[in-house]
Enzyme design. Structure first.
Site, mmCIF file in Angstrom:
data_model
loop_
_atom_site.group_PDB
_atom_site.id
_atom_site.type_symbol
_atom_site.label_atom_id
_atom_site.label_comp_id
_atom_site.label_asym_id
_atom_site.label_seq_id
_atom_site.Cartn_x
_atom_site.Cartn_y
_atom_site.Cartn_z
ATOM 1 N N SER A 272 0.687 -1.637 0.133
ATOM 2 C CA SER A 272 0.473 -0.406 -0.714
ATOM 3 C C SER A 272 0.745 1.040 0.088
ATOM 4 O O SER A 272 0.809 2.246 -0.914
ATOM 5 C CB SER A 272 -1.187 -0.064 1.307
ATOM 6 O OG SER A 272 -0.860 -0.186 2.589
ATOM 7 N N HIS A 302 -2.012 -8.991 2.115
ATOM 8 C CA HIS A 302 -1.896 -7.127 2.886
ATOM 9 C C HIS A 302 -2.403 -7.511 4.113
ATOM 10 O O HIS A 302 -2.865 -8.251 4.651
ATOM 11 C CB HIS A 302 -1.549 -6.021 1.311
ATOM 12 C CG HIS A 302 -1.268 -5.137 1.608
ATOM 13 N ND1 HIS A 302 -0.020 -5.224 3.226
ATOM 14 C CD2 HIS A 302 -1.141 -4.169 1.423
ATOM 15 C CE1 HIS A 302 0.154 -3.974 2.979
ATOM 16 N NE2 HIS A 302 0.477 -3.461 2.347
ATOM 17 N N HIS A 348 5.408 -13.211 7.235
ATOM 18 C CA HIS A 348 5.725 -11.550 6.749
ATOM 19 C C HIS A 348 7.323 -11.288 5.798
ATOM 20 O O HIS A 348 8.116 -11.817 5.513
ATOM 21 C CB HIS A 348 6.181 -10.997 7.814
ATOM 22 C CG HIS A 348 6.027 -9.641 7.643
ATOM 23 N ND1 HIS A 348 6.939 -8.185 7.272
ATOM 24 C CD2 HIS A 348 4.762 -8.797 8.042
ATOM 25 C CE1 HIS A 348 6.362 -7.276 7.179
ATOM 26 N NE2 HIS A 348 5.463 -6.991 7.229
ATOM 27 N N ARG A 357 3.082 -5.034 17.002
ATOM 28 C CA ARG A 357 1.950 -4.745 16.207
ATOM 29 C C ARG A 357 1.124 -5.756 17.392
ATOM 30 O O ARG A 357 0.148 -5.336 17.400
ATOM 31 C CB ARG A 357 1.855 -4.269 15.193
ATOM 32 C CG ARG A 357 2.684 -3.134 14.557
ATOM 33 C CD ARG A 357 2.221 -3.132 13.084
ATOM 34 N NE ARG A 357 2.358 -4.040 12.586
ATOM 35 C CZ ARG A 357 2.947 -4.415 10.971
ATOM 36 N NH1 ARG A 357 2.184 -3.325 10.126
ATOM 37 N NH2 ARG A 357 2.837 -4.982 10.626
ATOM 38 N N ASP A 403 -2.184 -8.876 11.625
ATOM 39 C CA ASP A 403 -3.589 -8.798 11.287
ATOM 40 C C ASP A 403 -4.198 -10.304 12.286
ATOM 41 O O ASP A 403 -5.343 -10.546 12.007
ATOM 42 C CB ASP A 403 -3.692 -9.350 9.244
ATOM 43 C CG ASP A 403 -3.570 -7.812 9.001
ATOM 44 O OD1 ASP A 403 -3.678 -6.761 9.119
ATOM 45 O OD2 ASP A 403 -2.477 -8.237 7.463
HETATM 46 C C1 LIG Z 1 0.063 -6.262 7.324
HETATM 47 C C2 LIG Z 1 0.274 -7.093 6.140
HETATM 48 O O1 LIG Z 1 0.433 -6.973 5.458
HETATM 49 S S1 LIG Z 1 1.042 -8.464 6.897
HETATM 50 C C3 LIG Z 1 1.271 -9.436 6.014
HETATM 51 C C4 LIG Z 1 -0.172 -9.989 5.747
HETATM 52 N N1 LIG Z 1 -0.231 -11.423 5.039
HETATM 53 C C5 LIG Z 1 -1.002 -12.631 5.554
HETATM 54 O O2 LIG Z 1 -0.783 -12.574 6.621
HETATM 55 C C6 LIG Z 1 -0.849 -13.807 5.257
HETATM 56 C C7 LIG Z 1 -0.058 -14.898 5.239
HETATM 57 N N2 LIG Z 1 1.596 -14.422 4.391
HETATM 58 C C8 LIG Z 1 1.095 -14.849 3.743
HETATM 59 O O3 LIG Z 1 0.992 -15.946 2.887
HETATM 60 C C9 LIG Z 1 3.282 -14.824 3.670
HETATM 61 O O4 LIG Z 1 3.777 -14.707 4.687
HETATM 62 C C10 LIG Z 1 3.556 -12.818 2.599
HETATM 63 C C11 LIG Z 1 2.665 -12.900 1.505
HETATM 64 C C12 LIG Z 1 2.809 -12.337 4.084
HETATM 65 C C13 LIG Z 1 5.095 -13.346 2.593
HETATM 66 O O5 LIG Z 1 5.066 -13.857 1.533
HETATM 67 P P1 LIG Z 1 7.125 -14.232 1.307
HETATM 68 O O6 LIG Z 1 7.266 -12.545 1.574
HETATM 69 O O7 LIG Z 1 6.445 -14.372 0.161
HETATM 70 O O8 LIG Z 1 7.152 -14.810 2.150
HETATM 71 P P2 LIG Z 1 8.315 -16.133 2.434
HETATM 72 O O9 LIG Z 1 9.381 -15.710 1.431
HETATM 73 O O10 LIG Z 1 8.536 -16.641 3.779
HETATM 74 O O11 LIG Z 1 7.212 -17.518 1.538
HETATM 75 C C14 LIG Z 1 8.267 -18.483 1.181
HETATM 76 C C15 LIG Z 1 6.860 -19.654 1.164
HETATM 77 O O12 LIG Z 1 6.579 -19.988 2.112
HETATM 78 C C16 LIG Z 1 5.217 -19.658 2.473
HETATM 79 N N3 LIG Z 1 4.498 -18.690 3.791
HETATM 80 C C17 LIG Z 1 4.776 -17.823 3.476
HETATM 81 N N4 LIG Z 1 3.899 -17.622 4.916
HETATM 82 C C18 LIG Z 1 3.077 -18.544 4.965
HETATM 83 C C19 LIG Z 1 1.998 -18.760 5.549
HETATM 84 N N5 LIG Z 1 1.299 -17.864 6.470
HETATM 85 N N6 LIG Z 1 0.966 -20.030 5.456
HETATM 86 C C20 LIG Z 1 1.498 -20.574 4.789
HETATM 87 N N7 LIG Z 1 2.451 -20.649 3.733
HETATM 88 C C21 LIG Z 1 3.127 -19.952 4.098
HETATM 89 C C22 LIG Z 1 5.366 -19.067 0.776
HETATM 90 O O13 LIG Z 1 3.303 -18.723 0.471
HETATM 91 C C23 LIG Z 1 5.511 -18.910 0.043
HETATM 92 O O14 LIG Z 1 5.548 -20.798 -0.538
HETATM 93 P P3 LIG Z 1 5.661 -20.655 -1.879
HETATM 94 O O15 LIG Z 1 7.465 -21.219 -2.606
HETATM 95 O O16 LIG Z 1 4.908 -22.169 -2.187
HETATM 96 O O17 LIG Z 1 5.379 -20.097 -2.501
HETATM 97 O O1 LIG Z 2 5.443 -4.392 5.388
HETATM 98 C C1 LIG Z 2 4.851 -5.241 5.063
HETATM 99 O O2 LIG Z 2 5.194 -5.727 3.767
HETATM 100 C C2 LIG Z 2 3.519 -5.275 5.216
HETATM 101 C C3 LIG Z 2 3.343 -4.956 6.667
HETATM 102 O O3 LIG Z 2 2.869 -5.448 7.906
HETATM 103 C C4 LIG Z 2 2.328 -3.794 6.296
HETATM 104 O O4 LIG Z 2 1.893 -3.308 5.776
HETATM 105 O O5 LIG Z 2 1.544 -3.217 7.680
#
Ligand SMILES: CC(=O)SCCNC(=O)CCNC(=O)[C@H](O)C(C)(C)COP(=O)(O)OP(=O)(O)OC[C@H]1O[C@@H](n2cnc3c(N)ncnc32)[C@H](O)[C@@H]1OP(=O)(O)O
Ligand SMILES: O=C([O-])CC(=O)C(=O)O
Length: 467
Positions: A272, A302, A348, A357, A403
């Protein structure tokens, strides 16, 4: 552009806001305003950036790996933003201050113990902790700017309740560009040096109008009756809570103060924040830029994850029952992974420890709702998911993010409509995106335009190198 034309575009918007403000203001006459303080800080920062570029501009900032091009640019140094910086192990710092530090240092509402987001906005923009008088003046200024053009109200009123609240939010924010001071000043030929001033006015208007947008969406979609008026003697979070229909619960108002403060900014590279910066770099005004940010925040990886977490917890409860054993919860987590889904609220892109947080929200829950059964489930999940993710071996960070905890707090006070949760995240994220837009225009940040490569080109570059 002539300085007369600039004055008419920028000061007209400022004058009308001040005139509206004067109707409400009673105590803020002498405090230095945020805009006045920024005007003092900007020239020195322009020199600071110039000197940094002169000294370091031609130095390499480390290698770029091909994997980073394919891997979502993870860790690629690409952006400048001073408002907040993320450490992988420690979490976010706003202008150098950790979450516990800002909870302690920022001004509070009378009788309250959580920080006021007004103060956080001041801190993000100036690096300084404002006085109580200055945050009160900011609350009043925002109250004075809070009303929506009637056509924006109509847009929201005509949305079908089945349209996701985030889509409605983004529509309304984008439509606010109708009255953008920046867009108008640009059309009148404003000088680059002055861009930050109408951007500041738009940013203030944007933040000010969000409670009315959020409140209207909430009541339209979930049927909460007529919107009350903004109270100019109350702070931003009180008004937000009141427009949602929860101001009779003082702890919910306190929750909003904490929530809006901690969700505001997470350095510059998250989806964002970066989207807002990117779109703003085309000199799209702050309403267009933040509308784009919201569309990114609405994605399930996100901001939408806060909705997904509660949906996932509820599904788990309906499958394995309430008060399920650790083994049953563990099995449910595994079933999520085996179905090829992510565990929402965990992992993350940058953090490698429990999100501070998350911890701030956990502290709030321990203080206000320690016996809540869903809070107990959130704790149980916290004890189980990291182990499962570690065992599964893919996620680089097995720990919870912000989250994972917000939904249980909102639902405790009766805000049960999960599809609405990301709107609150968006209200908060406006504080960070808006601050960044103001500084980008003040520092003359250029159009963003990185280079993309085809896979064929990558192969050829390295074939040529090894030949
Ligand atoms: C405010 C925010 O934005 S905070 C984030 C909110 N999002 C979530 O909570 C959704 C769940 N989490 C995720 O999907 C991921 O951890 C993300 C999108 C936040 C970060 O993604 P990345 O930086 O690519 O994470 P990472 O390098 O650890 O990923 C490696 C693998 O682990 C997997 N992985 C990472 N987190 C998770 C999870 N919570 N559950 C299952 N698998 C996961 C990824 O999908 C990826 O799989 P792939 O190789 O098959 O594509
Ligand atoms: O930093 C990030 O990539 C996601 C996150 O936790 C936020 O935007 O608050």
């Amino acid at each position: 552009m002539s300085s007369a034309a600039l004055r008419s575009a920028v000061q007209q918007s400022r004058r009308s806001a001040l005139a509206r403000s004067a109707r409400f203001a009673s105590t803020s006459a002498k405090a230095q305003t945020l805009k006045e303080r920024l005007a003092e800080l900007i020239p020195a920062e322009i020199e600071n950036v110039k000197a940094t570029r002169a000294e370091h501009g031609k130095k390499s900032f480390g290698p770029v790996l091909v994997d980073q091009l394919y891997g979502g640019m993870r860790g690629l140094p690409a952006l400048i933003w001073d408002g907040s910086v993320l450490d992988a192990d420690e979490g976010i710092r706003f202008r150098g201050k950790s979450i516990p530090e800002i909870q302690q240092a920022l001004p509070k509402a009378p009788g309250g113990s959580e920080p006021l987001p007004e103060g956080l906005f001041w801190l993000l923009l100036t690096g300084e902790i404002p006085t109580q008088e200055q945050v009160t003046a900011l609350s009043k200024d925002w109250a004075a700017r809070s009303s929506l053009p009637s056509f924006v109200e109509e847009i929201l009123d005509r949305c079908p309740p089945t349209l996701h609240p985030m889509s409605q939010f983004s529509l309304a924010v984008t439509a606010l560009n109708h009255d953008s001071a920046f867009a108008k000043a640009y059309q009148q030929g404003i000088s680059k040096k002055e861009y930050w001033q109408p951007t500041f006015e738009d940013a203030m208007d944007l933040i000010a109008k969000l409670p009315n947008i959020a409140g209207r969406i909430y009541r339209n979609v979930y049927g909460g009756g007529k919107l009350p008026a903004i109270d100019a003697d109350k702070d931003y979070s009180y008004n937000l809570a009141n427009l949602l229909g929860f101001a009779d619960k003082p702890d919910f108002v306190e929750l909003m103060r904490l929530y809006i403060t901690i969700h505001s900014d997470h350095e510059g590279g998250n989806v964002s924040a970066h989207t807002g910066k990117l779109v703003g770099s085309a000199l799209s005004d702050p309403f267009l830029a933040f509308g784009a940010s919201l569309n990114g925040l609405a994605g399930p990886l996100h901001g939408l994850a806060n909705q997904e977490v509660l949906i996932w917890l509820r599904k788990m409860q309906s499958k394995i029952g309430e008060n399920a054993s650790d083994d049953a919860v563990r099995e449910y987590v595994w079933s999520t992974l085996k179905a090829g889904q992510v565990v929402p609220g965990y992992g993350h892109a940058v953090l490698r420890k429990t999100d501070p947080r998350y911890m701030a929200q956990r502290e709030f829950a321990l203080k206000h709702l320690p016996e809540n059964p869903l809070f107990k489930l959130v704790n149980q999940v916290y004890n189980i998911v990291p182990g499962v993710l570690l065992e599964a071996g893919k996620a680089k960070n097995p720990w919870p993010n912000v989250d994972a905890h917000s939904g249980v707090l909102l639902t405790h006070y009766g805000l049960n409509q999960m599809n609405f949760y990301t709107v609150l995240f968006g209200v908060s994220r406006a504080f960070g995106v808006a601050s960044q837009l103001i500084w980008d225009r003040a520092l003359g940040a250029p159009l963003e335009r990185p280079k993309s490569y085809s896979t064929e080109a990558i192969k050829k570059i390295f074939k040529d190198k090894t030949a």
